[in-house]
Write an enzyme that holds these catalytic residues in place. Structure first.
Site, PDB file in Angstrom:
ATOM      1  N   GLY A 276       0.828  -1.211   0.000  1.00 37.12           N
ATOM      2  CA  GLY A 276       0.000   0.000   0.000  1.00 37.12           C
ATOM      3  C   GLY A 276       0.858   1.255   0.000  1.00 37.12           C
ATOM      4  O   GLY A 276       0.527   2.248   0.651  1.00 37.12           O
TER       5      GLY A 276
ATOM      6  N   GLY B 238      -1.094   7.474   1.799  1.00 37.96           N
ATOM      7  CA  GLY B 238      -1.087   7.559   3.261  1.00 37.96           C
ATOM      8  C   GLY B 238       0.228   7.173   3.922  1.00 37.96           C
ATOM      9  O   GLY B 238       1.318   7.589   3.513  1.00 37.96           O
TER      10      GLY B 238
ATOM     11  N   GLY C 169       1.814   4.354   4.028  1.00 35.76           N
ATOM     12  CA  GLY C 169       2.706   3.543   3.204  1.00 35.76           C
ATOM     13  C   GLY C 169       3.551   4.416   2.291  1.00 35.76           C
ATOM     14  O   GLY C 169       4.755   4.178   2.112  1.00 35.76           O
TER      15      GLY C 169
ATOM     16  N   SER D  93      -3.979  -1.516  14.685  1.00 36.80           N
ATOM     17  CA  SER D  93      -4.726  -0.326  15.069  1.00 36.80           C
ATOM     18  C   SER D  93      -5.249  -0.514  16.483  1.00 36.80           C
ATOM     19  O   SER D  93      -5.451  -1.641  16.939  1.00 36.80           O
ATOM     20  CB  SER D  93      -5.908  -0.141  14.119  1.00 36.80           C
ATOM     21  OG  SER D  93      -6.727   0.908  14.582  1.00 36.80           O
TER      22      SER D  93
ATOM     23  N   TYR E 103     -23.275  -8.280  10.042  1.00 36.11           N
ATOM     24  CA  TYR E 103     -21.945  -7.773   9.693  1.00 36.11           C
ATOM     25  C   TYR E 103     -21.814  -6.357  10.235  1.00 36.11           C
ATOM     26  O   TYR E 103     -22.672  -5.509  10.004  1.00 36.11           O
ATOM     27  CB  TYR E 103     -21.784  -7.757   8.171  1.00 36.11           C
ATOM     28  CG  TYR E 103     -20.551  -7.025   7.660  1.00 36.11           C
ATOM     29  CD1 TYR E 103     -19.293  -7.612   7.722  1.00 36.11           C
ATOM     30  CD2 TYR E 103     -20.648  -5.740   7.104  1.00 36.11           C
ATOM     31  CE1 TYR E 103     -18.165  -6.951   7.257  1.00 36.11           C
ATOM     32  CE2 TYR E 103     -19.518  -5.079   6.621  1.00 36.11           C
ATOM     33  CZ  TYR E 103     -18.284  -5.686   6.700  1.00 36.11           C
ATOM     34  OH  TYR E 103     -17.169  -5.038   6.233  1.00 36.11           O
TER      35      TYR E 103
HETATM   36  N1  NAP Z   1      -4.901   6.504   9.371  1.00 35.59           N
HETATM   37  C1  NAP Z   1      -5.090   6.130  10.621  1.00 35.59           C
HETATM   38  O1  NAP Z   1      -5.440   6.923  11.490  1.00 35.59           O
HETATM   39  C2  NAP Z   1      -4.866   4.702  11.010  1.00 35.59           C
HETATM   40  C3  NAP Z   1      -5.094   4.320  12.339  1.00 35.59           C
HETATM   41  C4  NAP Z   1      -4.870   2.988  12.702  1.00 35.59           C
HETATM   42  C5  NAP Z   1      -4.412   2.080  11.768  1.00 35.59           C
HETATM   43  N2  NAP Z   1      -4.207   2.476  10.477  1.00 35.59           N
HETATM   44  C6  NAP Z   1      -3.737   1.458   9.523  1.00 35.59           C
HETATM   45  O2  NAP Z   1      -2.714   2.000   8.714  1.00 35.59           O
HETATM   46  C7  NAP Z   1      -2.676   1.310   7.461  1.00 35.59           C
HETATM   47  C8  NAP Z   1      -2.539   2.319   6.328  1.00 35.59           C
HETATM   48  O3  NAP Z   1      -3.683   3.100   6.239  1.00 35.59           O
HETATM   49  P1  NAP Z   1      -3.712   4.611   5.767  1.00 35.59           P
HETATM   50  O4  NAP Z   1      -4.323   5.364   6.878  1.00 35.59           O
HETATM   51  O5  NAP Z   1      -2.410   5.026   5.226  1.00 35.59           O
HETATM   52  O6  NAP Z   1      -4.830   4.520   4.607  1.00 35.59           O
HETATM   53  P2  NAP Z   1      -4.821   4.718   3.032  1.00 35.59           P
HETATM   54  O7  NAP Z   1      -4.257   6.046   2.670  1.00 35.59           O
HETATM   55  O8  NAP Z   1      -6.193   4.380   2.587  1.00 35.59           O
HETATM   56  O9  NAP Z   1      -3.800   3.612   2.526  1.00 35.59           O
HETATM   57  C9  NAP Z   1      -4.169   2.264   2.478  1.00 35.59           C
HETATM   58  C10 NAP Z   1      -3.352   1.583   1.401  1.00 35.59           C
HETATM   59  O10 NAP Z   1      -3.736   0.216   1.332  1.00 35.59           O
HETATM   60  C11 NAP Z   1      -3.934  -0.108  -0.030  1.00 35.59           C
HETATM   61  N3  NAP Z   1      -4.848  -1.222  -0.204  1.00 35.59           N
HETATM   62  C12 NAP Z   1      -6.144  -1.311   0.143  1.00 35.59           C
HETATM   63  N4  NAP Z   1      -6.650  -2.487  -0.248  1.00 35.59           N
HETATM   64  C13 NAP Z   1      -5.647  -3.166  -0.861  1.00 35.59           C
HETATM   65  C14 NAP Z   1      -5.551  -4.421  -1.498  1.00 35.59           C
HETATM   66  N5  NAP Z   1      -6.598  -5.252  -1.610  1.00 35.59           N
HETATM   67  N6  NAP Z   1      -4.361  -4.794  -2.021  1.00 35.59           N
HETATM   68  C15 NAP Z   1      -3.290  -3.973  -1.944  1.00 35.59           C
HETATM   69  N7  NAP Z   1      -3.329  -2.763  -1.381  1.00 35.59           N
HETATM   70  C16 NAP Z   1      -4.495  -2.370  -0.849  1.00 35.59           C
HETATM   71  C17 NAP Z   1      -4.487   1.168  -0.636  1.00 35.59           C
HETATM   72  O11 NAP Z   1      -4.376   1.115  -2.039  1.00 35.59           O
HETATM   73  P3  NAP Z   1      -5.317   2.056  -2.997  1.00 35.59           P
HETATM   74  O12 NAP Z   1      -4.724   3.430  -2.943  1.00 35.59           O
HETATM   75  O13 NAP Z   1      -5.203   1.401  -4.323  1.00 35.59           O
HETATM   76  O14 NAP Z   1      -6.696   2.009  -2.433  1.00 35.59           O
HETATM   77  C18 NAP Z   1      -3.586   2.187   0.013  1.00 35.59           C
HETATM   78  O15 NAP Z   1      -2.348   2.244  -0.643  1.00 35.59           O
HETATM   79  C19 NAP Z   1      -3.923   0.450   7.409  1.00 35.59           C
HETATM   80  O16 NAP Z   1      -3.563  -0.888   7.670  1.00 35.59           O
HETATM   81  C20 NAP Z   1      -4.774   0.995   8.537  1.00 35.59           C
HETATM   82  O17 NAP Z   1      -5.590   0.005   9.090  1.00 35.59           O
HETATM   83  C21 NAP Z   1      -4.429   3.759  10.070  1.00 35.59           C
END
Ligand code: NAP
Ligand code: NAG
Ligand code: NAG
Ligand code: NAG
Ligand code: NAG
Length: 273
Positions: free
Chosen positions: A42, A46, A48, A176, A198
């Protein structure tokens, strides 16, 4: 992004001098990561994206594992603009499909690279009920099953790298605080794919609990086998990213409480399980 310390060697401690607003660039200042290769899932968005950017800036070879290759290429180009000698590859990975995970692993092996760091970052949150191509509830498939299979298939490479390089390997699962909010009793193994009752957020919590348990058990086994790889899971803090895309509620919550949220550059380990 103080949790990058986990990856790059300097463990976080109260005396580290870093705070919850320290940035990834700050905590990795002066670190030469040029002997390291990392996979970040990812990496086009964000947390990643920021992780890939800063690892590349510090000299690590970065493999961006993304489901949208064109968006991955755009991010790669912007990293190259900033760090023109960055070493970055973009490979296709859709974690909601086991065939895609296997395809990614063969493409990665074909590159002939070592592997020091695996960051299981990609995830989705609170989406409507859906099933993956393998017939598994979408959040459990994407956040847990896909990364589980990916880690399992890459472990041999990681063990080899740790052994031949003498450098400690790192596996990091982006979990998380939400891992505390699951269905009654934790993971609903007997009703994983049931549409009835769900809960989009209970299901997210359940998949994130899976990340914590997986990391704990893998860490135990690696230690038992005497392998120089650590496995950790973490809560990054509350950061405004695309993860809120399925939830109007979160978008509004962010608008009303914007001062409580952190910028993506300030990811920090509030909780390391
Ligand atoms: N942001 C927060 O406050 C927070 C808090 C707790 C935990 N987290 C965790 O942090 C991690 C990153 O999240 P983020 O906040 O950076 O969100 P984000 O910006 O939505 O990034 C998520 C990434 O995961 C990718 N992804 C989603 N489904 C996928 C799939 N089937 N195969 C491959 N890649 C996939 C997305 O790709 P696309 O761009 O193509 O959709 C995107 O690159 C997540 O695991 C989330 O649970 C975040
Ligand atoms: C990288 O590896 C080379 C060869 O093993 C070694 O000489 C060098 O000191 C290493 N660099 C760092 C920053 O660890
Ligand atoms: C992939 O990313 C590009 C932006 O780089 C976007 O325009 C496109 O809609 C995305 N494709 C999918 C299937 O999400
Ligand atoms: C989490 O980490 C463990 C090792 O720590 C790994 O085996 C597992 O596949 C990772 N992924 C998930 C989603 O838990
Ligand atoms: C494990 O990795 C650490 C840190 O890279 C290193 O100092 C140590 O010598 C390694 N241990 C073994 C047994 O290879």
């Amino acid at each position: 992004m103080a949790w990058l310390q986990l990856l790059l060697g300097c463990h976080s401690s109260p005396s580290s001098g870093f705070t919850s607003s320290s940035t990834a660039e700050e905590v990795t200042q002066g670190i030469d990561a040029s002997n390291l290769t990392a996979i970040v899932t990812g990496a086009n968005s964000g947390l990643g994206e920021e992780t890939a950017r800063v690892l590349a800036m510090r000299g690590a070879q970065v493999v961006m594992a993304v489901r949208n290759v064109s968006s991955g290429e755009t991010v790669k180009n912007s990293i190259l603009e900033e760090t023109n000698n960055a070493r970055i590859h973009v490979l296709k990975l859709d974690l909601s499909s086991m065939a895609s995970v296997r395809g990614f692993v063969s493409a990665f092996k074909a590159l002939g690279l070592p592997l020091n760091i695996l960051i299981n970052n990609a995830g989705i949150m609170g989406c409507p009920f859906g099933l993956s191509t393998d017939g598994i509830e979408l959040q459990f498939a994407t956040n847990y099953i896909g990364p589980f299979l990916l880690t399992k298939l890459l472990l041999t490479e990681m063990k080899q790298t740790a052994e031949t390089s003498g450098i400690e390997g790192r596996i990091v699962n982006m979990s998380s605080e939400a891992h505390r909010y699951t269905y009654w009793g934790g993971i609903r193994f007997d009703k994983l794919n049931e549409k009835s009752r769900y809960g989009p957020f209970l299901s997210y919590g359940q998949s994130k609990l899976g990340n914590v348990l997986h990391a704990k058990e893998l860490a135990r086994r690696l230690q038992e086998e005497g392998i120089n790889i650590t496995a950790n899971s973490l809560h990054p803090g509350t950061i405004y990213t695309n993860i809120e895309r399925h939830t109007i509620f979160f978008t509004w919550l962010h608008r009303c409480t914007w001062f409580l949220w952190k910028d993506v550059h300030q990811v920090n380990p509030v909780h390391i399980a």
